[in-house]
Scaffold this motif. Structure first.
Motif, short mmCIF file in Angstrom:
data_model
loop_
_atom_site.label_atom_id
_atom_site.label_comp_id
_atom_site.label_asym_id
_atom_site.label_seq_id
_atom_site.Cartn_x
_atom_site.Cartn_y
_atom_site.Cartn_z
N ASP A 127 -16.71 12.82 11.40
CA ASP A 127 -17.50 12.42 10.23
C ASP A 127 -17.77 13.59 9.28
O ASP A 127 -18.57 13.46 8.37
CB ASP A 127 -18.83 11.82 10.69
N ASP A 128 -17.14 14.73 9.56
CA ASP A 128 -17.38 15.93 8.75
C ASP A 128 -18.88 16.20 8.67
O ASP A 128 -19.44 16.40 7.60
CB ASP A 128 -16.77 15.77 7.35
N PHE A 175 -16.85 16.38 14.12
CA PHE A 175 -15.44 16.49 13.73
C PHE A 175 -14.95 15.27 12.94
O PHE A 175 -14.30 15.42 11.91
CB PHE A 175 -14.57 16.70 14.97
#
Length: 123
Positions: free
Chosen positions: A88-89, A86
């Motif tokens: 750090d994509d 979530f």
């Protein structure tokens, strides 16, 4: 249930020994590259030196709370990875597989008496 706990600890030991003795193989397994001697040391220390004792102690002591500690460490690794997905994509197939892998080991180590021992600590 005890057999599942033993399997979780044995699998953890295999992972720890892989990191300790074959850091390049461990790196391939997790999709990283130890490009320097310090990188190989990190694999030996973190993937080996940390995880091998987390497997050996439950196997030696057969104490449910020690199995629980090992299982909670696997659960913590999965939780940390979910946070990374979530923040750090980092949502990709590799991370999703890793979360599943970590949760399998957490479950194996926590099922049965170890989980009851954790619950007993909280009343």
């Amino acid at each position: 249930m005890d057999l599942l706990n033993q399997a979780g600890a044995a699998g953890t030991l295999v992972m720890g020994l892989l990191g300790l003795l074959l850091p390049k193989a461990a790196a391939r397994f997790v999709g990283l590259q130890p490009l320097t001697p310090a990188g190989r040391s990190e694999f030996r220390a973190t993937y080996g030196g940390l995880w091998a004792p987390l497997a050996l102690m439950p196997l030696i002591t057969q104490d449910p709370i020690v199995f629980a500690v090992s299982g909670l460490c696997w659960a913590g690794a999965a939780a940390g990875r979910v946070v990374s997905i979530f923040l750090d994509d980092a949502l990709d197939a590799q991370n999703l597989k890793a979360v599943a892998f970590e949760l399998v080991f957490a479950t194996l180590l926590l099922v049965g008496d170890p989980w009851r021992a954790v619950l007993a600590l909280f009343g």
